[in-house]
Design a protein around this motif. Structure first.
Motif, PDB file in Angstrom:
ATOM      1  N   SER A  91     -11.748  -9.766  -2.835  1.00  8.79           N
ATOM      2  CA  SER A  91     -11.733  -8.566  -3.682  1.00  8.79           C
ATOM      3  C   SER A  91     -12.727  -7.501  -3.227  1.00  8.79           C
ATOM      4  CB  SER A  91     -11.992  -8.944  -5.141  1.00  8.79           C
ATOM      5  OG  SER A  91     -13.240  -9.587  -5.278  1.00  8.79           O
ATOM      6  N   GLU A  92     -13.796  -7.920  -2.512  1.00  2.00           N
ATOM      7  CA  GLU A  92     -14.810  -6.944  -2.091  1.00  2.00           C
ATOM      8  C   GLU A  92     -14.377  -6.098  -0.898  1.00  2.00           C
ATOM      9  OE1 GLU A  92     -15.449 -10.224  -2.358  1.00  2.00           O
ATOM     10  OE2 GLU A  92     -16.618 -10.295  -4.221  1.00  2.00           O
ATOM     11  N   GLU A 105       0.179  -2.120 -13.976  1.00  5.60           N
ATOM     12  CA  GLU A 105       1.423  -1.345 -13.822  1.00  5.60           C
ATOM     13  C   GLU A 105       2.655  -2.269 -13.834  1.00  5.60           C
ATOM     14  OE1 GLU A 105       0.586   0.588 -10.150  1.00  5.60           O
ATOM     15  OE2 GLU A 105      -0.475   2.280 -11.082  1.00  5.60           O
ATOM     16  N   LEU A 106       2.497  -3.499 -13.336  1.00  2.00           N
ATOM     17  CA  LEU A 106       3.610  -4.443 -13.276  1.00  2.00           C
ATOM     18  C   LEU A 106       3.835  -5.188 -14.593  1.00  2.00           C
ATOM     19  CD1 LEU A 106       2.992  -6.039  -9.761  1.00  2.00           C
ATOM     20  CD2 LEU A 106       4.769  -4.415 -10.373  1.00  2.00           C
ATOM     21  N   GLY A 107       2.956  -4.988 -15.542  1.00  2.06           N
ATOM     22  CA  GLY A 107       3.102  -5.644 -16.839  1.00  2.06           C
ATOM     23  C   GLY A 107       2.563  -7.055 -16.886  1.00  2.06           C
ATOM     24  N   ILE A 130     -11.621   2.738  -2.564  1.00  2.00           N
ATOM     25  CA  ILE A 130     -11.396   1.721  -3.593  1.00  2.00           C
ATOM     26  C   ILE A 130     -11.538   0.353  -2.932  1.00  2.00           C
ATOM     27  CG2 ILE A 130      -8.893   1.477  -3.265  1.00  2.00           C
ATOM     28  CD1 ILE A 130      -8.590   1.439  -6.335  1.00  2.00           C
ATOM     29  N   THR A 131     -11.875  -0.675  -3.715  1.00  2.00           N
ATOM     30  CA  THR A 131     -11.889  -2.028  -3.162  1.00  2.00           C
ATOM     31  C   THR A 131     -10.536  -2.695  -3.413  1.00  2.00           C
ATOM     32  OG1 THR A 131     -12.670  -3.100  -5.190  1.00  2.00           O
ATOM     33  CG2 THR A 131     -14.357  -2.254  -3.648  1.00  2.00           C
ATOM     34  N   ALA A 132     -10.295  -3.773  -2.692  1.00  2.00           N
ATOM     35  CA  ALA A 132      -9.045  -4.510  -2.862  1.00  2.00           C
ATOM     36  C   ALA A 132      -8.927  -5.060  -4.274  1.00  2.00           C
ATOM     37  CB  ALA A 132      -8.971  -5.643  -1.841  1.00  2.00           C
ATOM     38  N   GLY A 133     -10.023  -5.551  -4.846  1.00  2.00           N
ATOM     39  CA  GLY A 133      -9.993  -6.098  -6.197  1.00  2.00           C
ATOM     40  C   GLY A 133      -9.650  -5.056  -7.248  1.00  2.00           C
ATOM     41  N   GLU A 134     -10.238  -3.872  -7.110  1.00  2.00           N
ATOM     42  CA  GLU A 134      -9.947  -2.779  -8.055  1.00  2.00           C
ATOM     43  C   GLU A 134      -8.486  -2.348  -7.948  1.00  2.00           C
ATOM     44  OE1 GLU A 134     -14.431  -0.755  -7.900  1.00  2.00           O
ATOM     45  OE2 GLU A 134     -12.856  -0.087  -6.531  1.00  2.00           O
ATOM     46  N   PHE A 135      -7.997  -2.265  -6.726  1.00  2.00           N
ATOM     47  CA  PHE A 135      -6.609  -1.840  -6.510  1.00  2.00           C
ATOM     48  C   PHE A 135      -5.636  -2.868  -7.080  1.00  2.00           C
ATOM     49  CE2 PHE A 135      -2.841  -1.470  -3.656  1.00  2.00           C
ATOM     50  CZ  PHE A 135      -2.449  -0.203  -4.036  1.00  2.00           C
ATOM     51  N   LEU A 136      -5.905  -4.145  -6.846  1.00  2.00           N
ATOM     52  CA  LEU A 136      -5.032  -5.200  -7.370  1.00  2.00           C
ATOM     53  C   LEU A 136      -4.982  -5.154  -8.897  1.00  2.00           C
ATOM     54  CD1 LEU A 136      -3.355  -7.802  -7.086  1.00  2.00           C
ATOM     55  CD2 LEU A 136      -5.503  -9.078  -7.018  1.00  2.00           C
ATOM     56  N   HIS A 137      -6.133  -4.972  -9.540  1.00  2.00           N
ATOM     57  CA  HIS A 137      -6.165  -4.933 -11.007  1.00  2.00           C
ATOM     58  C   HIS A 137      -5.309  -3.776 -11.539  1.00  2.00           C
ATOM     59  CE1 HIS A 137      -7.846  -5.882 -14.945  1.00  2.00           C
ATOM     60  NE2 HIS A 137      -7.992  -4.590 -15.141  1.00  2.00           N
ATOM     61  N   MET A 163      -1.942  -2.201   0.410  1.00  2.00           N
ATOM     62  CA  MET A 163      -3.363  -2.224   0.796  1.00  2.00           C
ATOM     63  C   MET A 163      -3.535  -1.828   2.264  1.00  2.00           C
ATOM     64  SD  MET A 163      -4.998  -5.583  -1.041  1.00  2.00           S
ATOM     65  CE  MET A 163      -5.036  -5.758  -2.835  1.00  2.00           C
ATOM     66  N   LEU A 164      -2.687  -2.362   3.138  1.00  2.00           N
ATOM     67  CA  LEU A 164      -2.785  -2.038   4.560  1.00  2.00           C
ATOM     68  C   LEU A 164      -2.359  -0.601   4.826  1.00  2.00           C
ATOM     69  CD1 LEU A 164      -3.476  -3.095   7.370  1.00  2.00           C
ATOM     70  CD2 LEU A 164      -1.103  -3.887   7.580  1.00  2.00           C
ATOM     71  N   SER A 165      -1.360  -0.138   4.091  1.00  2.00           N
ATOM     72  CA  SER A 165      -0.930   1.247   4.214  1.00  2.00           C
ATOM     73  C   SER A 165      -2.061   2.194   3.829  1.00  2.00           C
ATOM     74  CB  SER A 165       0.291   1.482   3.318  1.00  2.00           C
ATOM     75  OG  SER A 165       0.937   2.684   3.624  1.00  2.00           O
ATOM     76  N   ARG A 166      -2.726   1.863   2.746  1.00  2.12           N
ATOM     77  CA  ARG A 166      -3.837   2.680   2.266  1.00  2.12           C
ATOM     78  C   ARG A 166      -5.003   2.655   3.261  1.00  2.12           C
ATOM     79  NH1 ARG A 166      -4.860   3.753  -3.585  1.00  2.12           N
ATOM     80  NH2 ARG A 166      -6.882   4.772  -3.688  1.00  2.12           N
ATOM     81  N   LEU A 167      -5.339   1.457   3.766  1.00  4.64           N
ATOM     82  CA  LEU A 167      -6.426   1.306   4.724  1.00  4.64           C
ATOM     83  C   LEU A 167      -6.182   2.149   5.981  1.00  4.64           C
ATOM     84  CD1 LEU A 167      -9.049  -0.426   5.451  1.00  4.64           C
ATOM     85  CD2 LEU A 167      -7.454  -1.909   6.685  1.00  4.64           C
ATOM     86  N   THR A 168      -4.913   2.218   6.416  1.00  6.12           N
ATOM     87  CA  THR A 168      -4.577   2.926   7.654  1.00  6.12           C
ATOM     88  C   THR A 168      -4.116   4.362   7.407  1.00  6.12           C
ATOM     89  OG1 THR A 168      -2.282   2.110   7.649  1.00  6.12           O
ATOM     90  CG2 THR A 168      -3.934   0.765   8.770  1.00  6.12           C
ATOM     91  N   ASN A 169      -4.361   4.859   6.175  1.00  2.00           N
ATOM     92  CA  ASN A 169      -4.005   6.243   5.856  1.00  2.00           C
ATOM     93  C   ASN A 169      -2.522   6.520   6.133  1.00  2.00           C
ATOM     94  OD1 ASN A 169      -5.004   8.745   4.822  1.00  2.00           O
ATOM     95  ND2 ASN A 169      -4.979   9.624   6.891  1.00  2.00           N
ATOM     96  N   ASN A 170      -1.684   5.505   5.831  1.00  2.90           N
ATOM     97  CA  ASN A 170      -0.227   5.556   6.007  1.00  2.90           C
ATOM     98  C   ASN A 170       0.228   5.546   7.461  1.00  2.90           C
ATOM     99  OD1 ASN A 170       0.039   5.544   3.266  1.00  2.90           O
ATOM    100  ND2 ASN A 170       1.141   7.483   3.101  1.00  2.90           N
TER     101      ASN A 170
END
Length: 316
Positions: free
Chosen positions: A276-277, A310-312, A298-305, A237-244
């Motif tokens: 999540s917002e 993916e993790l099963g 994307i929001t944090a909640g959408e990304f987590l879902h 999430m932090l990587s995405r927020l900071t554009n890597n």
């Protein structure tokens, strides 16, 4: 030897502007270059750490049928017990060689989130288990808050940028037991190579070999903290927020040498999640001609879902 640098949070908490800036520079550099840092000066006392390990060892020593009674269906493993081999890394079918417990947020002054988050699960057999877990959760959350304040300043944001996003955030404390290995694992390791989903992870128990970090050259580096240090890493999430700009680094927990297969390993990561917002849209000051925007909004909640599927842990 570990190549992960060490920093001391008391520098940031001091009244000395030079020490505070030193901490900001050191953790910012570490998170840009390898995504991991060993942190001293946190808020966990030795007594609390000892109590936590005593409680989690007692829990994982309970009979399997007792532990299985604490597996809660329909919540994607967000609270309570998850049995051995149930979770796997993204892109892998083999389950990791671990079992774990989840403590979640203790919501304050927010009825909406109190209804939204699953309730924490009470272990009847161990009267101190939940009390010690909650205290550990609170101290790690407090430590993470100050780390994120330092990172906000490193990113030229307001120091308190993250504060409202992480208050009552969907953070998780995960005591993990990697049991003794009894037979040759088939393509399975204690925790397969992965990146974490969240903003930052604070890890207790990285004091012996096992945790490895992949550097820019693709080499696996042992990440070993001193007994009084936490290992902290950047999540996706932090990587995405900071554009890597701040890197979410791939890491794994490898199986021990065969002569140590008969031993257990315990570790306790705290996954710092926002509410999540929180928008994870790439920060404008992390985008330029040399660093074009890499991710859709994307929001944090959408990304987590997405990631729990993916993790099963959640079925589509």
């Amino acid at each position: 030897m570990s190549l992960v640098p060490s920093v001391d949070l008391t520098d940031f908490l001091s009244e000395d502007p030079k020490r505070k800036q030193k901490f900001i520079n050191e953790i910012g550099k570490a998170f840009e270059e390898i995504g991991f840092v060993a942190l001293g000066g946190h808020f966990l006392s030795d007594e609390l750490v000892d109590s936590l390990y005593a409680e989690i060892k007692a829990f994982f020593d309970l009979p399997d049928d007792v532990k299985d009674g604490y597996q809660i269906e329909g919540i994607g493993g967000q609270r309570g017990y998850t049995s051995f081999g149930k979770e796997h890394a993204k892109g892998r079918k083999e389950g990791d060689l671990k079992e774990f417990w989840h403590f979640g947020q203790y919501v304050e002054d927010n009825d909406k989130l109190e209804k939204e988050y699953p309730a924490n699960v009470i272990v009847k057999e161990l009267p101190e288990f939940n009390k010690v877990g909650k205290e550990t959760y609170k101290m790690l959350e407090k430590t993470a808050k100050y780390v994120l304040r330092a990172l906000a300043l490193h990113l030229n944001l307001d120091e308190f940028y993250f504060d409202n996003f992480i208050k009552n955030g969907n953070s998780i404390l995960r005591p993990i037991h990697y049991p003794p290995i009894k037979t040759e694992p088939k393509n399975a390791v204690r925790a397969a190579a992965h990146g974490d989903i969240n903003l930052i992870t604070l890890l207790m128990g990285a004091h012996g070999k096992g945790l490895q970090v992949q550097n820019h050259e693709g080499e696996w580096v042992d990440a070993i903290a001193k007994p009084d240090e936490l290992m902290i890493n950047v999540g996706d999430m932090l990587s995405r927020l900071t554009n890597n700009k701040l890197l979410s680094t791939i890491h794994q927990v490898v199986n021990p040498p065969k002569e140590l297969w008969g031993t257990s390993r315990y570790s306790v990561p705290f996954f710092m999640h926002p509410v999540s917002e929180m928008p994870l849209n790439c920060l404008e000051n992390c985008i330029d001609d040399e660093h074009p925007k890499l991710y859709e909004d994307i929001t944090a909640g959408e990304f987590l879902h997405e990631r729990l599927i993916e993790l099963g842990l959640i079925k589509k």
